[in-house]
Design a protein around this motif. Structure first.
Motif, mmCIF file in Angstrom:
data_model
loop_
_atom_site.group_PDB
_atom_site.id
_atom_site.type_symbol
_atom_site.label_atom_id
_atom_site.label_comp_id
_atom_site.label_asym_id
_atom_site.label_seq_id
_atom_site.Cartn_x
_atom_site.Cartn_y
_atom_site.Cartn_z
ATOM 1 N N ALA A 68 -7.352 -8.800 -15.938
ATOM 2 C CA ALA A 68 -6.391 -8.963 -14.846
ATOM 3 C C ALA A 68 -7.140 -9.287 -13.560
ATOM 4 O O ALA A 68 -8.319 -8.964 -13.425
ATOM 5 N N LYS A 69 -6.422 -9.908 -12.640
ATOM 6 C CA LYS A 69 -7.006 -10.152 -11.325
ATOM 7 C C LYS A 69 -6.753 -8.929 -10.451
ATOM 8 O O LYS A 69 -5.779 -8.202 -10.669
ATOM 9 N N LEU A 70 -7.610 -8.746 -9.454
ATOM 10 C CA LEU A 70 -7.501 -7.563 -8.612
ATOM 11 C C LEU A 70 -6.100 -7.370 -7.996
ATOM 12 O O LEU A 70 -5.540 -6.275 -8.073
ATOM 13 N N PRO A 71 -5.478 -8.435 -7.417
ATOM 14 C CA PRO A 71 -4.152 -8.230 -6.808
ATOM 15 C C PRO A 71 -3.102 -7.764 -7.817
ATOM 16 O O PRO A 71 -2.150 -7.070 -7.450
ATOM 17 N N GLN A 72 -3.278 -8.136 -9.102
ATOM 18 C CA GLN A 72 -2.317 -7.705 -10.126
ATOM 19 C C GLN A 72 -2.437 -6.207 -10.404
ATOM 20 O O GLN A 72 -1.462 -5.581 -10.812
ATOM 21 N N ALA A 73 -3.634 -5.667 -10.222
ATOM 22 C CA ALA A 73 -3.851 -4.262 -10.560
ATOM 23 C C ALA A 73 -3.551 -3.329 -9.390
ATOM 24 O O ALA A 73 -3.289 -2.145 -9.595
ATOM 25 N N LEU A 74 -3.589 -3.850 -8.161
ATOM 26 C CA LEU A 74 -3.352 -2.988 -6.998
ATOM 27 C C LEU A 74 -1.888 -2.579 -6.931
ATOM 28 O O LEU A 74 -0.991 -3.413 -7.091
ATOM 29 N N ILE A 75 -1.644 -1.295 -6.697
ATOM 30 C CA ILE A 75 -0.268 -0.797 -6.569
ATOM 31 C C ILE A 75 -0.039 -0.406 -5.114
ATOM 32 O O ILE A 75 -0.752 0.447 -4.578
ATOM 33 N N ARG A 76 0.950 -1.042 -4.497
ATOM 34 C CA ARG A 76 1.256 -0.740 -3.093
ATOM 35 C C ARG A 76 2.138 0.496 -3.017
ATOM 36 O O ARG A 76 3.107 0.622 -3.774
ATOM 37 N N ASP A 77 1.802 1.411 -2.133
ATOM 38 C CA ASP A 77 2.579 2.641 -1.985
ATOM 39 C C ASP A 77 3.978 2.313 -1.483
ATOM 40 O O ASP A 77 4.167 1.455 -0.630
ATOM 41 N N LYS A 78 4.991 3.038 -2.013
ATOM 42 C CA LYS A 78 6.384 2.763 -1.630
ATOM 43 C C LYS A 78 6.701 3.232 -0.219
ATOM 44 O O LYS A 78 7.621 2.760 0.422
ATOM 45 N N ARG A 79 5.938 4.252 0.249
ATOM 46 C CA ARG A 79 6.229 4.833 1.565
ATOM 47 C C ARG A 79 5.410 4.177 2.666
ATOM 48 O O ARG A 79 5.848 4.064 3.805
ATOM 49 N N LEU A 80 4.177 3.753 2.313
ATOM 50 C CA LEU A 80 3.269 3.189 3.310
ATOM 51 C C LEU A 80 2.758 1.858 2.781
ATOM 52 O O LEU A 80 2.016 1.833 1.807
ATOM 53 N N GLU A 81 3.152 0.765 3.430
ATOM 54 C CA GLU A 81 2.824 -0.522 2.806
ATOM 55 C C GLU A 81 1.341 -0.892 2.920
ATOM 56 O O GLU A 81 0.866 -1.722 2.149
ATOM 57 N N ASN A 82 0.595 -0.244 3.828
ATOM 58 C CA ASN A 82 -0.839 -0.553 3.892
ATOM 59 C C ASN A 82 -1.697 0.452 3.131
ATOM 60 O O ASN A 82 -2.899 0.537 3.336
ATOM 61 N N LEU A 83 -1.038 1.226 2.246
ATOM 62 C CA LEU A 83 -1.772 2.139 1.357
ATOM 63 C C LEU A 83 -1.657 1.612 -0.075
ATOM 64 O O LEU A 83 -0.561 1.345 -0.554
ATOM 65 N N ASN A 84 -2.812 1.424 -0.722
ATOM 66 C CA ASN A 84 -2.829 0.847 -2.066
ATOM 67 C C ASN A 84 -3.639 1.717 -3.012
ATOM 68 O O ASN A 84 -4.564 2.416 -2.592
ATOM 69 N N LEU A 85 -3.276 1.609 -4.294
ATOM 70 C CA LEU A 85 -3.988 2.362 -5.334
ATOM 71 C C LEU A 85 -4.517 1.396 -6.391
ATOM 72 O O LEU A 85 -3.818 0.493 -6.828
ATOM 73 N N LEU A 86 -5.798 1.596 -6.757
ATOM 74 C CA LEU A 86 -6.334 0.905 -7.929
ATOM 75 C C LEU A 86 -6.538 1.986 -8.984
ATOM 76 O O LEU A 86 -7.454 2.802 -8.888
ATOM 77 N N PRO A 87 -5.649 2.038 -9.999
ATOM 78 C CA PRO A 87 -5.708 3.158 -10.938
ATOM 79 C C PRO A 87 -6.846 3.001 -11.953
ATOM 80 O O PRO A 87 -7.384 1.911 -12.138
ATOM 81 N N ALA A 88 -7.182 4.137 -12.602
ATOM 82 C CA ALA A 88 -8.159 4.111 -13.688
ATOM 83 C C ALA A 88 -7.417 3.877 -14.989
ATOM 84 O O ALA A 88 -6.203 4.012 -15.061
ATOM 85 N N SER A 89 -8.161 3.526 -16.006
ATOM 86 C CA SER A 89 -7.586 3.389 -17.336
ATOM 87 C C SER A 89 -7.565 4.772 -17.970
ATOM 88 O O SER A 89 -8.500 5.551 -17.823
ATOM 89 N N GLN A 90 -6.479 5.102 -18.668
ATOM 90 C CA GLN A 90 -6.408 6.412 -19.316
ATOM 91 C C GLN A 90 -6.881 6.323 -20.770
ATOM 92 O O GLN A 90 -7.251 7.320 -21.365
ATOM 93 N N THR A 91 -6.912 5.113 -21.314
ATOM 94 C CA THR A 91 -7.230 4.968 -22.736
ATOM 95 C C THR A 91 -8.707 4.688 -22.997
ATOM 96 O O THR A 91 -9.148 4.714 -24.133
ATOM 97 N N ARG A 92 -9.469 4.416 -21.949
ATOM 98 C CA ARG A 92 -10.885 4.100 -22.156
ATOM 99 C C ARG A 92 -11.730 5.289 -21.709
ATOM 100 O O ARG A 92 -11.206 6.315 -21.295
ATOM 101 N N ASP A 93 -13.078 5.151 -21.768
ATOM 102 C CA ASP A 93 -13.921 6.191 -21.204
ATOM 103 C C ASP A 93 -14.877 5.575 -20.180
ATOM 104 O O ASP A 93 -14.837 4.378 -19.930
#
Lengths: 271, 246
Positions: A68-93
């Motif tokens: 995936a490209k970085l912008p596809q993985a970034l999740i924008r916070d619903k309450r604060l539009e300039n707060l973003n999350l790049l999550p970890a994978s739960q299925t890998r190590d």
């Protein structure tokens, strides 16, 4: 200039993820562009604390592997539009993290954000060393108790040896964040005092977060405590710490929930 | 000291460092051997009974070739204690042990013995010659930062001075004395190469373990009255003594 921060501790359960979310939200509320990255591949938590667990499509490992490209993985916070999350994978190590991959992701994030906050996993292995690898500054989260303090001392040694900045002969900036502090218990000798912790770690203090049930309540509703209840004592302490990160001079006080004297006395007895 | 501690100490291994020669044969071996003969001709006892480390990094020998070289050296009264610089893929079965981590002290020149006297040079002479310049420049290591938990500072050559604190779970190992100007919360092992005269000084003792020349005391054995104060430790016979420093 983008600042790369790592929130680390060595020991687990001291409040790294809570502090990452709370500081990230506090900085974003001030108008800065912030991304928080979960480095705890395989045991991710930051998505839950941020309340974004139902919106994860791609993750850090997908970006590193080129799925995936970085912008596809970034999740924008619903309450604060300039707060973003790049999550970890739960299925890998943690072995799925590569040094080059992490470097590439952080370099790309630097062009888009003011603050890049890396939430380190516990331990001193691959996940933790890669989370700190490219940091400009570190926030060392410590509880006022001996095992946490010793683990923090270990982590500070690693920050001075294993980061790119240290290898270049530069000094990595270090900030100490004492969490779950209870002034009453410290006064009774049931936990280390702030002076004890500072004496052992000889690292500048970024903030003191008081022990509070607000923190657990905020986690359970999937909100950083600085967003969930911005008037609570831990939230005010995190706002102060965020201001100090921005370079502001804020007097070091331990916020309390402003209970009456009688309440305070009973509270201490019950603690 | 209780007998329990004694029993444990009889099991301890001591690290010791020695001065040896390292000789490095160069190809062709036959020529190198005759050069060697020529240079030690004048003082035939030069290598007698003195341990030698064979550095094989300049040659590419099969195990059989190494055995032959060892026999040639044995014939010249050169006893090989260990081998260094050997390609790790070569089997070392039946060979002297592999040595690692050696440091140069100085290049030795075979002494010229005047006249026709061939009195063997006493075996101690080369050792004294090699150690003399070391004594002239006392080695010390200065650490200006705190030593953090998990870090180990090893300095067998001499004294270690730490300006900051030594964290719980950190370790300082010195051949000489140890000076700590902060709080010692970890371990300090002085005189680690067998120096009973080494001492430990610290501004504030909260140590996990203090050791001099392999005699040690753990935190439990340190008098509670001394804790959190400035202290020194030294060795009196086989007993580690600790006293306040003021």
């Amino acid at each position: 200039m983008a600042q790369v921060l790592v929130v680390t501790s060595g020991k687990g359960g001291v409040g790294k993820t809570t502090s990452t979310a709370a500081l990230g939200a506090a900085l974003a509320q001030n108008g800065d562009k912030v991304v928080v990255i979960d480095f705890d591949v395989g045991l991710r938590n930051l998505d839950l604390v941020m309340g974004a667990e139902r919106r994860v499509v791609f993750d850090l490992i997908n970006v590193i592997n080129g799925v995936a490209k970085l912008p596809q993985a970034l999740i924008r916070d619903k309450r604060l539009e300039n707060l973003n999350l790049l999550p970890a994978s739960q299925t890998r190590d943690k072995d799925a993290l590569t040094e080059e991959g992490v470097a590439k992701v952080i370099d790309e994030l630097k062009t888009k954000f003011d603050w890049i906050i890396c939430d380190s996993p516990a331990g001193i292995e691959r996940g933790a060393t890669l989370a700190m690898r490219y940091a400009d500054a570190a926030i060392i989260v410590t509880n006022p108790e001996v095992s946490s303090v010793r683990d923090s001392d270990r982590i500070i040694g690693l920050l001075d040896a294993k980061t790119v900045k240290a290898e270049r002969g530069e000094r990595i900036e270090k900030h100490l964040l004492v969490t779950r502090y209870s002034p009453g218990r410290a006064a009774r000798g049931e936990m280390l005092t702030i002076e004890d912790v500072l004496e052992i770690l000889s690292t500048p203090l970024l903030g003191i977060i008081p022990e509070s049930e607000e923190v657990l309540r905020a986690s359970n509703i999937g909100s950083p405590v600085t967003l969930a209840n911005s008037l609570s004592s831990p939230a005010r302490a995190y706002f102060d710490a965020a201001a100090r990160l921005r370079g502001e001079k804020v007097p070091m006080v331990v916020p309390s929930d402003g209970r009456g004297l009688l309440n305070k006395l009973f509270g201490r007895k019950a603690a | 000291m209780t007998s329990v501690v004694r029993q444990r100490q009889s099991l301890m291994f001591r690290a010791r460092s020695y001065m040896t020669f390292s000789v490095m044969p160069r190809p062709p071996i036959a020529e190198w051997l005759s050069d060697l003969d020529a240079s030690v001709e004048a003082s035939r006892g030069f290598f007698a009974g003195y341990p030698v480390v064979l550095n094989l990094s300049a040659v590419n020998l099969s195990p059989n070739g190494i055995m032959q070289l060892l026999a040639d050296l044995e014939e010249r009264n050169i006893r090989v204690l260990g081998i260094e610089g050997l390609d790790p893929s070569v089997s070392t079965t039946g060979l002297p042990p592999l040595m690692r981590g050696g440091r140069d002290s100085q290049t030795l020149v075979v002494p010229e013995v005047s006249g026709d006297a061939v009195a063997p040079v006493p075996a101690v002479a080369p050792a004294a010659a090699a150690e003399a310049p070391k004594a002239a420049q006392p080695a010390s290591l200065m650490i200006e930062t705190p030593v953090r938990s998990g870090q180990t500072i090893v300095f067998i050559e001499g004294d270690v001075t730490v300006l900051g604190s030594v964290g719980s779970g950190a370790e300082i190992v010195a051949g000489g004395s140890i000076h700590i100007y902060g709080t010692l919360r970890g371990r300090a092992l002085a005189g680690a190469a067998g120096n009973a005269k080494a001492r430990i000084f610290c501004h504030r003792v909260e140590a996990e373990l203090l050791a001099i020349d392999s005699f040690y005391k753990t935190a439990d054995d340190i008098d509670e009255a001394l804790r959190r104060g400035p202290a020194q430790a030294w060795l009196e016979g086989e007993t580690l003594k600790i006293s306040a420093l003021n």
